[in-house]
Enzyme design. Structure first.
Site, PDB file in Angstrom:
ATOM      1  N   CYS A  78      33.854  67.075  36.347  1.00 37.71           N
ATOM      2  CA  CYS A  78      32.330  67.388  36.115  1.00 37.71           C
ATOM      3  C   CYS A  78      31.733  67.166  37.468  1.00 37.71           C
ATOM      4  O   CYS A  78      31.786  67.912  38.402  1.00 37.71           O
ATOM      5  CB  CYS A  78      31.832  66.336  35.072  1.00 37.71           C
ATOM      6  SG  CYS A  78      30.446  66.975  34.404  1.00 37.71           S
ATOM      7  N   HIS A 165      35.320  67.624  30.653  1.00 33.63           N
ATOM      8  CA  HIS A 165      35.949  66.267  30.536  1.00 33.63           C
ATOM      9  C   HIS A 165      37.186  66.191  29.679  1.00 33.63           C
ATOM     10  O   HIS A 165      36.991  66.159  28.346  1.00 33.63           O
ATOM     11  CB  HIS A 165      34.774  65.312  29.791  1.00 33.63           C
ATOM     12  CG  HIS A 165      33.577  65.170  30.633  1.00 33.63           C
ATOM     13  ND1 HIS A 165      33.480  64.053  31.525  1.00 33.63           N
ATOM     14  CD2 HIS A 165      32.307  65.538  30.649  1.00 33.63           C
ATOM     15  CE1 HIS A 165      32.502  64.022  32.184  1.00 33.63           C
ATOM     16  NE2 HIS A 165      31.568  64.832  31.462  1.00 33.63           N
ATOM     17  N   GLU A 167      38.861  63.606  29.288  1.00 31.32           N
ATOM     18  CA  GLU A 167      39.412  62.276  28.899  1.00 31.32           C
ATOM     19  C   GLU A 167      38.678  62.157  27.353  1.00 31.32           C
ATOM     20  O   GLU A 167      39.068  61.033  26.773  1.00 31.32           O
ATOM     21  CB  GLU A 167      38.551  61.223  29.762  1.00 31.32           C
ATOM     22  CG  GLU A 167      37.149  61.280  30.025  1.00 31.32           C
ATOM     23  CD  GLU A 167      36.550  62.188  30.905  1.00 31.32           C
ATOM     24  OE1 GLU A 167      35.308  61.931  31.598  1.00 31.32           O
ATOM     25  OE2 GLU A 167      37.205  63.169  31.265  1.00 31.32           O
TER      26      GLU A 167
END
Length: 506
Positions: A78, A165, A167
């Site tokens: 990002c 993202h 994660e």
């Protein structure tokens, strides 16, 4: 030990990156974005986190660009993508259409990071900027309908940047993407909670040497794990102290002392309930409550330690969610609320702080507890805030309010356990509201307290959703509280998620 270095630019998700990488068997360490990174044979990869900032803003966080010349694989996520693009001459601009939520990733070229198995999978976007000009030496790997450059890579260097993202759990193949990056780094995937335990014990031994450690024990999972960890590291040099602040759950003090006796950990008991309640008298502001409680704990420890010799360290069970919600430690993360055990010690207190769980989430602490051999009752206990019932009593605090909440809270936990739901939810507790409600009890009009029930489901405490408890369970809890707790005539159920709400009410 192989290590992935994560540069924190202020994203609330930064620690999730570390957690996901640890789950894949590689040790991850978070450092400030402006840290001077030296060549280290243990660093096998570098991740650049997201951020609330934009690269074109004044005072935007910029790392030392020499990291791109260190022959270490880099993954920008990002905002980290903006950092990569900026370094290599790309152009970043505010997007005419912000992108938040799910998007379908479409592969343009075969790649080590984004394999065919990841093509057309759902990813989680959260950005308002876009790449307008591809940086020199890069090519596009994948795109989405709204992001023409969702994944890019350097043609000659091991540098990747992604707009989404990986994660967060919302990215369908996020785990595979991070695992692919670890493979690119050639990382040894042998790190686990057992190795973390041994590493931490060794670090404590090397730090403490022959000095004593004063350990603040609440009886919750965090402080219990810290106490047993320290006991293994320093043995008799551990001085455990349990402070009864008068803001505990019903019969908590007796339970804690009996439990540590069974664990063989020496714990001193200090009853400071009157001191805490006197200092909190008339205080309604939640931030002020937290600070008063934190300062009073320190004062109690100071008085207790005056009689001790060779005590140089104070240990606390601070966790990462406490840190990231309180202060910016590793990067410019946004402050949500302060926690009483975060932020260091007063200069006049001659203790050095030890916080061995500071980089762990609650579920990781429980795994560590298993490694340490703690009883299941300790490991499975729901989180309990350091300030105790003070932040579950909205408004000012009195003994009478504490007693009302203790009884209501006991009923909540008893019925959750009876229904075999205790280990299926993250937290279940009662909150005493600062309002009275009209009711009818025994044909008489009443004007009594309102109790709110809060039950949430979560993995790490950073996000949470309200639990859809069966109506019959809620009915039993409500009936018992109203019938058994004097001064309560109404019970309500909190159906707010985090975010936008927090788990605790204060």
């Amino acid at each position: 030990m192989d290590k992935i270095l994560i540069l924190d630019f202020g994203s609330q998700y930064t620690q999730l990156i570390a957690r996901r990488i640890r789950e894949l068997g590689v040790y991850a360490e978070i450092v400030p974005y402006n840290k001077n990174i030296e060549q280290d044979e243990n660093i096998v990869g570098i991740v650049l986190s997201g951020s609330p900032s934009s690269i074109y803003e004044k005072n935007a966080p910029i790392p030392e660009y020499k990291l791109f010349d260190m022959d270490i694989p880099v993954l920008g996520i990002c905002y980290g993508m903006q950092v990569v693009a900026n370094r290599f001459g790309g152009k970043i601009a505010k997007s005419s259409k912000k992108e938040y939520g799910h998007a379908a990733l479409k592969l343009d070229v075969e790649d080590e990071l984004i394999t065919k198995a990841i093509d057309k999978s759902s990813v989680w976007m959260s950005h308002g900027d876009k790449i307008e000009k591809l940086p020199d030496g890069f090519e596009r790997v994948a795109h989405t309908d709204n992001s023409p450059y969702a994944v890019i890579r350097h043609k000659n260097k091991k540098i990747w940047a992604i707009q989404f993202h990986p994660e967060v759990v919302h990215t369908e193949m996020g785990r595979e993407i991070l695992n692919n990056f670890l493979d690119i780094c050639g990382a040894d995937k042998s790190w686990n909670m057992g190795s973390f335990m041994q590493k931490t014990i060794d670090e404590i031994k090397n730090t403490v040497k022959d000095k004593k450690v004063l350990c603040a024990i609440s009886g919750g999972v965090d402080s219990s794990v810290v106490a047993v960890l320290l006991s293994k590291a320093v043995g008799e040099n551990l001085v455990g102290v349990f402070v009864n602040n008068g803001l505990l759950r019903e019969n908590e003090a007796e339970y804690v002392m009996d439990s540590f006796k069974r664990l063989g950990v020496n714990v001193n008991y200090v009853d400071a309930s009157e001191l805490f309640l006197n200092r909190l008298k008339g205080v309604a502001d939640p931030e002020e409550k937290r600070k008063i409680i934190g300062h009073t704990f320190i004062d109690v420890f100071r008085d207790f330690s005056k009689e001790l010799k060779d005590v140089e360290f104070l240990a606390q069970g601070t966790l990462y969610p406490d840190v990231i919600e309180s202060v910016s430690v590793n990067g410019p993360s946004a402050v949500i609320k302060s926690h009483h055990n975060v932020g260091g010690l007063p200069k006049d207190l001659n203790f050095k702080l030890i916080e061995p769980l500071r980089e762990l989430f609650k579920d990781e602490v429980r795994k560590l507890g298993v490694e340490l051999g703690l009883d299941r009752d300790f490991i499975e206990r729901h989180p309990f805030p350091g300030p105790g019932l003070a932040i579950r009593i909205l408004g000012d605090i009195t003994k009478q309010k504490i007693e009302v909440l203790q009884k209501a809270d006991t009923i909540v936990r008893q019925e959750i356990k009876k229904s075999d739901l205790y280990n299926k939810v993250w937290q279940a507790f009662a909150v005493l509201l600062p309002i009275n409600s009209v009711g009818v009890m025994g044909d008489k009009r009443t004007y009594n307290n309102v109790v709110a029930i809060r039950v949430v489901e979560s993995i790490d405490g950073m996000t949470a959703d309200w639990s859809r408890l069966p109506y019959d369970v809620l009915g039993i809890i409500s009936n018992r509280i109203i019938n058994e707790v004097d001064g309560v005539n109404r019970v309500v159920y909190d159906i707010s998620s985090k975010p936008p709400a927090t788990i605790e009410w204060e």
